[in-house]
Design a protein around this motif. Structure first.
Motif, PDB file in Angstrom:
ATOM      1  N   LEU A  98       0.818  -1.218   0.000  1.00  0.00           N
ATOM      2  CA  LEU A  98       0.000   0.000   0.000  1.00  0.00           C
ATOM      3  C   LEU A  98       0.850   1.266   0.000  1.00  0.00           C
ATOM      4  N   ILE A  99       1.958   1.248   0.709  1.00  0.00           N
ATOM      5  CA  ILE A  99       2.845   2.419   0.726  1.00  0.00           C
ATOM      6  C   ILE A  99       3.477   2.630  -0.649  1.00  0.00           C
ATOM      7  N   LEU A 100       3.941   1.547  -1.263  1.00  0.00           N
ATOM      8  CA  LEU A 100       4.596   1.658  -2.568  1.00  0.00           C
ATOM      9  C   LEU A 100       3.625   2.072  -3.679  1.00  0.00           C
ATOM     10  N   LEU A 101       2.389   1.616  -3.599  1.00  0.00           N
ATOM     11  CA  LEU A 101       1.412   1.912  -4.650  1.00  0.00           C
ATOM     12  C   LEU A 101       0.571   3.155  -4.366  1.00  0.00           C
ATOM     13  N   PHE A 102       0.839   3.835  -3.249  1.00  0.00           N
ATOM     14  CA  PHE A 102       0.069   5.002  -2.840  1.00  0.00           C
ATOM     15  C   PHE A 102      -0.106   6.056  -3.933  1.00  0.00           C
ATOM     16  N   PRO A 103       0.973   6.544  -4.594  1.00  0.00           N
ATOM     17  CA  PRO A 103       0.767   7.587  -5.614  1.00  0.00           C
ATOM     18  C   PRO A 103      -0.031   7.094  -6.820  1.00  0.00           C
ATOM     19  N   PHE A 104       0.141   5.827  -7.180  1.00  0.00           N
ATOM     20  CA  PHE A 104      -0.591   5.285  -8.324  1.00  0.00           C
ATOM     21  C   PHE A 104      -2.077   5.139  -8.009  1.00  0.00           C
ATOM     22  N   VAL A 105      -2.388   4.687  -6.797  1.00  0.00           N
ATOM     23  CA  VAL A 105      -3.786   4.536  -6.390  1.00  0.00           C
ATOM     24  C   VAL A 105      -4.462   5.900  -6.284  1.00  0.00           C
ATOM     25  N   LEU A 106      -3.738   6.908  -5.790  1.00  0.00           N
ATOM     26  CA  LEU A 106      -4.295   8.263  -5.705  1.00  0.00           C
ATOM     27  C   LEU A 106      -4.735   8.763  -7.077  1.00  0.00           C
ATOM     28  N   ARG A 107      -3.842   8.653  -8.035  1.00  0.00           N
ATOM     29  CA  ARG A 107      -4.168   9.134  -9.381  1.00  0.00           C
ATOM     30  C   ARG A 107      -5.234   8.268 -10.040  1.00  0.00           C
ATOM     31  N   LEU A 108      -5.123   6.981  -9.885  1.00  0.00           N
ATOM     32  CA  LEU A 108      -6.104   6.081 -10.491  1.00  0.00           C
ATOM     33  C   LEU A 108      -7.499   6.355  -9.950  1.00  0.00           C
ATOM     34  N   SER A 109      -7.608   6.650  -8.658  1.00  0.00           N
ATOM     35  CA  SER A 109      -8.926   6.933  -8.078  1.00  0.00           C
ATOM     36  C   SER A 109      -9.510   8.218  -8.650  1.00  0.00           C
ATOM     37  N   ARG A 110      -8.673   9.244  -8.831  1.00  0.00           N
ATOM     38  CA  ARG A 110      -9.158  10.487  -9.453  1.00  0.00           C
ATOM     39  C   ARG A 110      -9.563  10.250 -10.903  1.00  0.00           C
ATOM     40  N   ASN A 111      -8.763   9.465 -11.617  1.00  0.00           N
ATOM     41  CA  ASN A 111      -9.080   9.170 -13.007  1.00  0.00           C
ATOM     42  C   ASN A 111     -10.399   8.408 -13.122  1.00  0.00           C
ATOM     43  N   LEU A 112     -10.591   7.422 -12.265  1.00  0.00           N
ATOM     44  CA  LEU A 112     -11.839   6.662 -12.275  1.00  0.00           C
ATOM     45  C   LEU A 112     -13.023   7.560 -11.936  1.00  0.00           C
ATOM     46  N   TYR A 113     -12.841   8.403 -10.935  1.00  0.00           N
ATOM     47  CA  TYR A 113     -13.953   9.235 -10.470  1.00  0.00           C
ATOM     48  C   TYR A 113     -14.408  10.230 -11.532  1.00  0.00           C
ATOM     49  N   ILE A 114     -13.489  10.926 -12.173  1.00  0.00           N
ATOM     50  CA  ILE A 114     -13.896  11.912 -13.174  1.00  0.00           C
ATOM     51  C   ILE A 114     -14.482  11.213 -14.405  1.00  0.00           C
ATOM     52  N   ASN A 115     -14.029  10.001 -14.696  1.00  0.00           N
ATOM     53  CA  ASN A 115     -14.561   9.268 -15.836  1.00  0.00           C
ATOM     54  C   ASN A 115     -15.950   8.697 -15.571  1.00  0.00           C
ATOM     55  N   MET A 116     -16.386   8.702 -14.326  1.00  0.00           N
ATOM     56  CA  MET A 116     -17.764   8.306 -14.022  1.00  0.00           C
ATOM     57  C   MET A 116     -18.752   9.374 -14.485  1.00  0.00           C
ATOM     58  N   PHE A 117     -18.293  10.608 -14.577  1.00  0.00           N
ATOM     59  CA  PHE A 117     -19.186  11.728 -14.866  1.00  0.00           C
ATOM     60  C   PHE A 117     -19.019  12.325 -16.256  1.00  0.00           C
ATOM     61  N   ILE A 118     -17.868  12.127 -16.873  1.00  0.00           N
ATOM     62  CA  ILE A 118     -17.594  12.753 -18.169  1.00  0.00           C
ATOM     63  C   ILE A 118     -17.266  11.671 -19.189  1.00  0.00           C
ATOM     64  N   SER A 119     -17.901  11.748 -20.347  1.00  0.00           N
ATOM     65  CA  SER A 119     -17.682  10.768 -21.404  1.00  0.00           C
ATOM     66  C   SER A 119     -16.855  11.372 -22.533  1.00  0.00           C
ATOM     67  N   TYR A 120     -16.255  10.508 -23.305  1.00  0.00           N
ATOM     68  CA  TYR A 120     -15.443  10.902 -24.452  1.00  0.00           C
ATOM     69  C   TYR A 120     -16.335  11.537 -25.531  1.00  0.00           C
ATOM     70  N   ASP A 121     -15.849  12.626 -26.100  1.00  0.00           N
ATOM     71  CA  ASP A 121     -16.537  13.310 -27.197  1.00  0.00           C
ATOM     72  C   ASP A 121     -15.538  13.467 -28.327  1.00  0.00           C
ATOM     73  N   PRO A 122     -15.696  12.709 -29.428  1.00  0.00           N
ATOM     74  CA  PRO A 122     -14.711  12.783 -30.512  1.00  0.00           C
ATOM     75  C   PRO A 122     -14.648  14.155 -31.175  1.00  0.00           C
ATOM     76  N   LYS A 123     -15.678  14.971 -31.007  1.00  0.00           N
ATOM     77  CA  LYS A 123     -15.704  16.304 -31.602  1.00  0.00           C
ATOM     78  C   LYS A 123     -15.127  17.379 -30.678  1.00  0.00           C
ATOM     79  N   ALA A 124     -14.790  17.007 -29.467  1.00  0.00           N
ATOM     80  CA  ALA A 124     -14.288  17.992 -28.494  1.00  0.00           C
ATOM     81  C   ALA A 124     -12.931  18.519 -28.932  1.00  0.00           C
ATOM     82  N   GLY A 125     -12.769  19.816 -28.864  1.00  0.00           N
ATOM     83  CA  GLY A 125     -11.504  20.453 -29.190  1.00  0.00           C
ATOM     84  C   GLY A 125     -11.216  20.568 -30.675  1.00  0.00           C
ATOM     85  N   GLN A 126     -12.224  20.371 -31.521  1.00  0.00           N
ATOM     86  CA  GLN A 126     -12.016  20.449 -32.978  1.00  0.00           C
ATOM     87  C   GLN A 126     -12.660  21.695 -33.575  1.00  0.00           C
ATOM     88  N   GLU A 127     -12.569  22.807 -32.867  1.00  0.00           N
ATOM     89  CA  GLU A 127     -13.181  24.032 -33.377  1.00  0.00           C
ATOM     90  C   GLU A 127     -12.422  24.536 -34.563  1.00  0.00           C
TER      91      GLU A 127
END
Length: 127
Positions: A98-127
């Motif tokens: 748990l100590i060794l994987l702490f930074p990876f789990v922190l980031r992975l949890s944030r990545n999982l959490y934001i991906n629960m609410f926001i979906s991929y949009d292939p048209k995003a950023g193509q103005e």
């Protein structure tokens, strides 16, 4: 497996969940512990604001808890069942893992959490 547009790509790479063109983090290396949670304000390609609302990532603590429980159980099974370690040795293996994987789990949890609410949009950023 990690093709653009999949949730798995955004989760594992830490890229913007909407356009997947840049990292959400100001420092891509999670082993730089002082910068492990420093995020960009917005995506420079699609303009997505990562902090959707104040204290948005507090919810990621619950995801982190679940991930840490899973990692702890996996460390116990590997040490106790496969390597035949004692309970005390298995407990030490859990703590070290748990100590060794702490930074990876922190980031992975944030990545999982934001991906629960926001979906991929292939048209995003193509103005």
């Amino acid at each position: 497996m990690l093709k653009k547009g999949s949730k798995l790509n955004s989760i594992l790479t830490g890229s913007c969940p909407k356009c997947q063109k840049e990292s959400m983090y100001s420092d891509k290396n999670p082993l730089h512990l002082t910068n492990v949670l420093k995020m960009n304000e917005n995506c420079s390609h699609c303009g997505l604001k990562y902090q959707i609302e104040p204290s948005f990532f507090y919810g990621a603590m619950y995801v982190s808890y679940g991930l840490n429980v899973a990692v702890g159980i996996a460390a116990f099974i590997v040490s106790f069942v496969f390597f035949g370690a004692s309970i005390e040795q298995s407990f030490i293996a859990i703590v070290i893992t748990l100590i060794l994987l702490f930074p990876f789990v922190l980031r992975l949890s944030r990545n999982l959490y934001i991906n629960m609410f926001i979906s991929y949009d292939p048209k995003a950023g193509q103005e």
